[in-house]
Design a protein around this motif. Structure first.
Motif, PDB file in Angstrom:
ATOM      1  N   THR A 233       0.832  -1.211   0.000  1.00  0.00           N
ATOM      2  CA  THR A 233       0.000   0.000   0.000  1.00  0.00           C
ATOM      3  C   THR A 233       0.862   1.255   0.000  1.00  0.00           C
ATOM      4  O   THR A 233       0.455   2.304   0.508  1.00  0.00           O
ATOM      5  N   GLN A 234       2.064   1.130  -0.566  1.00  0.00           N
ATOM      6  CA  GLN A 234       2.980   2.265  -0.737  1.00  0.00           C
ATOM      7  C   GLN A 234       3.393   2.892   0.593  1.00  0.00           C
ATOM      8  O   GLN A 234       3.613   4.095   0.695  1.00  0.00           O
ATOM      9  N   SER A 236       1.731   3.560   3.318  1.00  0.00           N
ATOM     10  CA  SER A 236       0.797   4.561   3.844  1.00  0.00           C
ATOM     11  C   SER A 236       0.025   3.938   5.006  1.00  0.00           C
ATOM     12  O   SER A 236      -0.734   2.978   4.816  1.00  0.00           O
ATOM     13  N   LEU A 290       3.961  -5.203  -6.282  1.00  0.00           N
ATOM     14  CA  LEU A 290       3.570  -3.828  -6.602  1.00  0.00           C
ATOM     15  C   LEU A 290       3.186  -3.647  -8.068  1.00  0.00           C
ATOM     16  O   LEU A 290       2.567  -2.637  -8.427  1.00  0.00           O
TER      17      LEU A 290
END
Length: 396
Positions: A233-234, A236, A290
C-alpha cells in the motif's frame, strides 16, 4: 447472555480495540524506525521469550484463581507497551520493548483462551469462535481505523491518552463482572503445571507437533504479512488501516453465515478443505507484488484474508474440541509453551539466515514459499496414532 460469556466477550472486545490502536502496527512502527527484516525477526524471538517468562507467572496466578490480578496485568502491560513503542531508541525496542510485548500478549491471549474454553463445548465451539471472530473484527478494526489516522496525523499524545483511558475503562467494567463470576471462574482450577509436566505432554492426536509449527504461522501472519501489506500500500499507514478495515467488514459478513454451518458439517472434511485453502493463501502471499493491477492486488488480499480466517476457525474448533475431551487447561498451557519456544527457534534462524542485502518484499515472499510445505503438517491434527487416545498424561 450468561455472565461468563459476557466476561469473555467484553474482555475480547476491549483488548481487540486496544490492539488495533497501536500494537497491530508494531511491525510497521519497527520498520519506520529503521529496523530491517532481520531485526524484526529478533524482536519476535525476544517477544516469545517474554511470553514464556510471563506464562510461568500467569499459570500460577490462574491456579490461585487470582483473576483480578491476571486481568489487571493484561491492561497494565498493554499500557506500558504503548509507551515503549513511542520511543525512538532501537536498543529499547529490541530488548525491553520486545519482552514487554511478549508478556502483554501472554496475559491477553492466555486469559482469553481460558475464558473461551469455559463457555464452549464441542457442540458450539465453531459458532462461538465465529461470534468471537466477528466481534474481534469489528472492535479490532475500529481501533485500527482510529489508530492509523492518529499515527498518520502524528497525534501521538492523543493516541497514548486514548489507549490509557480505554484500558482503565475496560478494567473497571471487567472488575465489576468479576465480582459476579469469581466463583464460577475459580472452581475446578488445577494446580500450576511444572516444566517437567509440560515436557511430558503427549496425546494421540499429534497435538505436540502442531503446537510446534503453529506459532511460526501466527507470527508470520501478524508481523510479516502486515508488513507486506504496508509495502503493497505504498507504505501509507492510513491506506493500510482502511484496507484492513474494508477486508474485515467483508469477512465479518461471510463469517456471519459460515459460523452457523461449521458445527453441523463434517469436521474432518472442513478441516482438510481449510488446510489446503491455507496453503493456497501462503502461495498467494508470495505472488502479490507492486506491479499487480488493483483488481488482482485487492482481490488477492480478500481471498487470502478469507482462506486464512476460515482455516483459523476450523483449527481453533479442532483444538478446543480435542482439549475439551481431555484436560483443557493443560492443553492451553502446553500449546503456549511449545509454540512460543519454537517461535524463539524459528525466528532466530530467520534473523540469522535471511540475506541482508536482498529486496525486503522478496525476502518476505521467499519466507512465504518456504512455509508452504509446513502447512500440510496440519493435516495430521486430530488423526489418532492408535485406536485408543492417550489420556493418562492429560489428567489433572
Amino acid at each position: 447472555m450468561p455472565i461468563l460469556s459476557r466476561t469473555f466477550y467484553l474482555f475480547s472486545a476491549i483488548h481487540s480495540f486496544l490492539l488495533g490502536l497501536l500494537p497491530i502496527f508494531i511491525p510497521v512502527i519497527l520498520w519506520d524506525k529503521g529496523l530491517d527484516i532481520n531485526h524484526i525477526a529478533w524482536f519476535i524471538a525476544l517477544s516469545a521469550l517474554g511470553f514464556l517468562g510471563a506464562l510461568y507467572c500467569w499459570d500460577r496466578l490462574r491456579a490461585k484463581g487470582d483473576w483480578a490480578l491476571m486481568i489487571a496485568l493484561s491492561f497494565i502491560l498493554q499500557m506500558i507497551l504503548v509507551g515503549v513503542l513511542i520511543w525512538d531508541a532501537q536498543w529499547l525496542l529490541l530488548s525491553i520493548g520486545a519482552l514487554i510485548n511478549g508478556a502483554a500478549g501472554c496475559f491477553y491471549w492466555s486469559t482469553q483462551r481460558l475464558l473461551f474454553q469455559r463457555i464452549t463445548s464441542h457442540k458450539n465451539s465453531g459458532d462461538t469462535f465465529g461470534n468471537f471472530q466477528i466481534l474481534v473484527m469489528l472492535c479490532l478494526k475500529l481501533g485500527i481505523l482510529i489508530g492509523s489516522f492518529m499515527l498518520n496525523a502524528e497525534y501521538i499524545n492523543s493516541l497514548i491518552s486514548l489507549s490509557f483511558i480505554a484500558s482503565l475503562t475496560g478494567f473497571f467494567l471487567l472488575h465489576r463482572l468479576l465480582n459476579q463470576t469469581d466463583n464460577l471462574l475459580s472452581e475446578q482450577q488445577s494446580k500450576a503445571f511444572s516444566l517437567s509436566k509440560v515436557l511430558s505432554f503427549k496425546d494421540s492426536f499429534h497435538s505436540k507437533s502442531i503446537f510446534i509449527i503453529d506459532g511460526l504461522f501466527l507470527f508470520l501472519e501478524s508481523y510479516f504479512w502486515v508488513l507486506t501489506l504496508y509495502m503493497l500500500t505504498q507504505e501509507s499507514l492510513l491506506k493500510l488501516g482502511l484496507l484492513i478495515v474494508a477486508l474485515s467488514i467483508l469477512l465479518a459478513l461471510i463469517f456471519f453465515v459460515v459460523k452457523k454451518v461449521i458445527d453441523k458439517t463434517n469436521a474432518q472434511r472442513i478441516f482438510i478443505i481449510s488446510t489446503f485453502g491455507y496453503a493456497l493463501a501462503w502461495f498467494l502471499r508470495a505472488q502479490l507484488n507492486l506491479q499487480d493491477d488493483d483488481i488482482t492486488l485487492y482481490g488477492g488480499m480478500l481471498l487470502i484474508a478469507f482462506l486464512s480466517s476460515f482455516f483459523r476457525l476450523a483449527f481453533n474448533k479442532r483444538f478446543y474440541d480435542i482439549a475439551s475431551m481431555n484436560n483443557p487447561i493443560y492443553y492451553i498451557v502446553a500449546k503456549s509453551y511449545y509454540s512460543q519456544f519454537m517461535i524463539v527457534v524459528f525466528f532466530s534462524l530467520i534473523a540469522l539466515l535471511i540475506p541482508i542485502d536482498k529486496e525486503p518484499l522478496n525476502q518476505l515472499q521467499t519466507l512465504y514459499y518456504a512455509s508452504i510445505p509446513l502447512v500440510f503438517l496440519y493435516l495430521l491434527y486430530g488423526r489418532e496414532r492408535d485406536r485408543k487416545a492417550v489420556t493418562h498424561n492429560n489428567t489433572k
